[in-house]
Each structure stands twice: as structure tokens, then as C-alpha cells.
Design a protein around this motif. Structure first.
Motif, PDB file in Angstrom:
ATOM      1  N   GLN A   1      12.831   2.285  35.340  1.00 16.50           N
ATOM      2  CA  GLN A   1      11.722   1.557  35.949  1.00 16.50           C
ATOM      3  C   GLN A   1      11.352   0.322  35.120  1.00 16.50           C
ATOM      4  O   GLN A   1      11.073  -0.740  35.678  1.00 16.50           O
ATOM      5  CB  GLN A   1      10.508   2.458  36.139  1.00 16.50           C
ATOM      6  CG  GLN A   1       9.479   1.826  37.054  1.00 16.50           C
ATOM      7  CD  GLN A   1       8.649   2.851  37.776  1.00 16.50           C
ATOM      8  OE1 GLN A   1       8.414   3.941  37.272  1.00 16.50           O
ATOM      9  NE2 GLN A   1       8.193   2.508  38.960  1.00 16.50           N
TER      10      GLN A   1
ATOM     11  N   LEU B   1      13.885  -2.333  35.931  1.00 14.31           N
ATOM     12  CA  LEU B   1      13.634  -2.909  37.261  1.00 14.31           C
ATOM     13  C   LEU B   1      12.466  -3.891  37.205  1.00 14.31           C
ATOM     14  O   LEU B   1      12.525  -4.971  37.793  1.00 14.31           O
ATOM     15  CB  LEU B   1      13.352  -1.798  38.271  1.00 14.31           C
ATOM     16  CG  LEU B   1      14.500  -0.835  38.552  1.00 14.31           C
ATOM     17  CD1 LEU B   1      14.017   0.339  39.394  1.00 14.31           C
ATOM     18  CD2 LEU B   1      15.661  -1.546  39.220  1.00 14.31           C
ATOM     19  N   ARG B   2      11.406  -3.491  36.487  1.00 11.96           N
ATOM     20  CA  ARG B   2      10.240  -4.367  36.336  1.00 11.96           C
ATOM     21  C   ARG B   2      10.631  -5.672  35.639  1.00 11.96           C
ATOM     22  O   ARG B   2      10.246  -6.753  36.071  1.00 11.96           O
ATOM     23  CB  ARG B   2       9.163  -3.644  35.522  1.00 11.96           C
ATOM     24  CG  ARG B   2       7.833  -3.597  36.200  1.00 11.96           C
ATOM     25  CD  ARG B   2       6.763  -2.898  35.380  1.00 11.96           C
ATOM     26  NE  ARG B   2       6.606  -1.535  35.866  1.00 11.96           N
ATOM     27  CZ  ARG B   2       6.844  -0.435  35.163  1.00 11.96           C
ATOM     28  NH1 ARG B   2       7.199  -0.492  33.922  1.00 11.96           N
ATOM     29  NH2 ARG B   2       6.683   0.744  35.699  1.00 11.96           N
ATOM     30  N   SER B   3      11.399  -5.549  34.558  1.00 10.06           N
ATOM     31  CA  SER B   3      11.768  -6.746  33.796  1.00 10.06           C
ATOM     32  C   SER B   3      12.673  -7.676  34.603  1.00 10.06           C
ATOM     33  O   SER B   3      12.700  -8.875  34.347  1.00 10.06           O
ATOM     34  CB  SER B   3      12.450  -6.366  32.483  1.00 10.06           C
ATOM     35  OG  SER B   3      13.763  -5.902  32.707  1.00 10.06           O
TER      36      SER B   3
ATOM     37  N   PRO C   1      10.808  -5.875  43.267  1.00 18.10           N
ATOM     38  CA  PRO C   1       9.506  -5.575  43.869  1.00 18.10           C
ATOM     39  C   PRO C   1       9.143  -4.084  43.762  1.00 18.10           C
ATOM     40  O   PRO C   1      10.016  -3.216  43.744  1.00 18.10           O
ATOM     41  CB  PRO C   1       9.680  -5.989  45.334  1.00 18.10           C
ATOM     42  CG  PRO C   1      10.798  -6.983  45.314  1.00 18.10           C
ATOM     43  CD  PRO C   1      11.708  -6.540  44.213  1.00 18.10           C
ATOM     44  N   GLU C   2       7.840  -3.807  43.695  1.00 19.35           N
ATOM     45  CA  GLU C   2       7.334  -2.440  43.526  1.00 19.35           C
ATOM     46  C   GLU C   2       7.880  -1.472  44.576  1.00 19.35           C
ATOM     47  O   GLU C   2       8.210  -0.337  44.262  1.00 19.35           O
ATOM     48  CB  GLU C   2       5.804  -2.427  43.566  1.00 19.35           C
ATOM     49  CG  GLU C   2       5.149  -2.992  42.322  1.00 19.35           C
ATOM     50  CD  GLU C   2       5.384  -2.144  41.081  1.00 19.35           C
ATOM     51  OE1 GLU C   2       5.421  -0.896  41.172  1.00 19.35           O
ATOM     52  OE2 GLU C   2       5.520  -2.738  40.005  1.00 19.35           O
ATOM     53  N   ARG C   3       7.950  -1.917  45.824  1.00 21.16           N
ATOM     54  CA  ARG C   3       8.423  -1.029  46.898  1.00 21.16           C
ATOM     55  C   ARG C   3       9.840  -0.545  46.618  1.00 21.16           C
ATOM     56  O   ARG C   3      10.134   0.642  46.732  1.00 21.16           O
ATOM     57  CB  ARG C   3       8.360  -1.755  48.237  1.00 21.16           C
ATOM     58  CG  ARG C   3       8.869  -0.917  49.384  1.00 21.16           C
ATOM     59  CD  ARG C   3       8.735  -1.637  50.700  1.00 21.16           C
ATOM     60  NE  ARG C   3       9.380  -0.847  51.748  1.00 21.16           N
ATOM     61  CZ  ARG C   3       9.856  -1.344  52.843  1.00 21.16           C
ATOM     62  NH1 ARG C   3       9.744  -2.635  53.095  1.00 21.16           N
ATOM     63  NH2 ARG C   3      10.424  -0.584  53.738  1.00 21.16           N
ATOM     64  N   GLU C   4      10.723  -1.466  46.248  1.00 24.93           N
ATOM     65  CA  GLU C   4      12.102  -1.098  45.954  1.00 24.93           C
ATOM     66  C   GLU C   4      12.190  -0.244  44.693  1.00 24.93           C
ATOM     67  O   GLU C   4      12.996   0.678  44.611  1.00 24.93           O
ATOM     68  CB  GLU C   4      12.982  -2.344  45.825  1.00 24.93           C
ATOM     69  CG  GLU C   4      13.322  -2.992  47.151  1.00 24.93           C
ATOM     70  CD  GLU C   4      12.207  -3.849  47.741  1.00 24.93           C
ATOM     71  OE1 GLU C   4      11.145  -4.018  47.094  1.00 24.93           O
ATOM     72  OE2 GLU C   4      12.388  -4.356  48.867  1.00 24.93           O
ATOM     73  N   GLN C   5      11.338  -0.537  43.710  1.00 23.16           N
ATOM     74  CA  GLN C   5      11.296   0.300  42.509  1.00 23.16           C
ATOM     75  C   GLN C   5      10.943   1.738  42.884  1.00 23.16           C
ATOM     76  O   GLN C   5      11.601   2.685  42.438  1.00 23.16           O
ATOM     77  CB  GLN C   5      10.248  -0.216  41.524  1.00 23.16           C
ATOM     78  CG  GLN C   5      10.627  -1.467  40.796  1.00 23.16           C
ATOM     79  CD  GLN C   5       9.572  -1.860  39.785  1.00 23.16           C
ATOM     80  OE1 GLN C   5       9.059  -1.007  39.064  1.00 23.16           O
ATOM     81  NE2 GLN C   5       9.249  -3.143  39.725  1.00 23.16           N
ATOM     82  N   SER C   6       9.921   1.883  43.690  1.00 18.97           N
ATOM     83  CA  SER C   6       9.475   3.218  44.105  1.00 18.97           C
ATOM     84  C   SER C   6      10.560   3.958  44.867  1.00 18.97           C
ATOM     85  O   SER C   6      10.763   5.160  44.668  1.00 18.97           O
ATOM     86  CB  SER C   6       8.218   3.124  44.967  1.00 18.97           C
ATOM     87  OG  SER C   6       7.155   2.600  44.212  1.00 18.97           O
ATOM     88  N   GLU C   7      11.256   3.243  45.738  1.00 24.04           N
ATOM     89  CA  GLU C   7      12.334   3.872  46.503  1.00 24.04           C
ATOM     90  C   GLU C   7      13.441   4.370  45.578  1.00 24.04           C
ATOM     91  O   GLU C   7      13.937   5.489  45.734  1.00 24.04           O
ATOM     92  CB  GLU C   7      12.903   2.885  47.525  1.00 24.04           C
ATOM     93  CG  GLU C   7      11.958   2.592  48.674  1.00 24.04           C
ATOM     94  CD  GLU C   7      12.464   1.489  49.594  1.00 24.04           C
ATOM     95  OE1 GLU C   7      13.571   0.944  49.374  1.00 24.04           O
ATOM     96  OE2 GLU C   7      11.730   1.154  50.541  1.00 24.04           O
TER      97      GLU C   7
END
Length: 91
Positions: free
Chosen positions: A61, A64-66, A70-76
Motif C-alpha cells: 500500500q 501504491l501511495r508513493s 488512486p485510493e479506489r484502486e489501492q483498496s481494490e
């Protein structure tokens, strides 16, 4: 301390990266084919703890953030990875 303890040799790190990229690409609907073993047999005997699994998820995570995913794709993606927990974490 297990017979299947993973060694971070250059070859093993390269293999891990390859399998992880293939798995993520396949699991997110990409065209890449995952050529590895199923999660249960690939991690059997490694005695991976819940804390170790959580650390990998947190590292993923953070990456992905760095990269600005986007948050939605991170969550998925985190949900997909979480779905493998039962096959990876030792009872």
C-alpha cells in the motif's frame, strides 16, 4: 527457522518480484498470465505469521501511495491480496 525459510539471494528476490508482478497483473484483470504455484502450496511450511502478511500488505500500500495510485484502486488491490491470507498465513 523452518525447512522452507526464504533466503533473500539475488535469484530469489528476482523470482519473487516476477511472481508478484504476474500475480497482481493477473488478479487485477491484466493480460499477464500467472505462472506460479497456487498460494497454499507456494507458501506451505514457511510459517508466515499474520504480522508478516500485514507487513507485506502495508509495504504494498505504501508503494501504491508513493506511485500516486488512486485510493479506489489501492483498496481494490489490497482486498485482492487480503483474499489470499488464508492460503498464506500459517494456522
Amino acid at each position: 527457522g523452518t525447512p522452507r525459510e526464504w533466503q533473500a539471494s539475488p535469484a530469489n528476490v528476482a523470482h519473487l518480484k516476477k511472481m508478484l508482478v504476474q500475480f497482481i497483473a493477473m488478479a487485477t484483470g491484466g493480460p499477464q498470465k500467472y505462472e506460479g504455484r497456487d498460494m497454499k502450496s507456494a507458501h506451505s511450511g514457511m510459517r508466515i505469521s499474520g504480522a508478516e502478511f500485514d507487513a507485506l500488505a502495508a509495504d504494498l500500500q505504501a508503494s501504491l501511495r508513493s506511485l500516486g495510485v488512486p485510493e479506489r484502486e489501492q483498496s481494490e488491490l489490497v482486498a485482492i491480496v487480503a483474499s489470499t491470507r488464508g492460503d498464506i498465513v500459517a494456522p
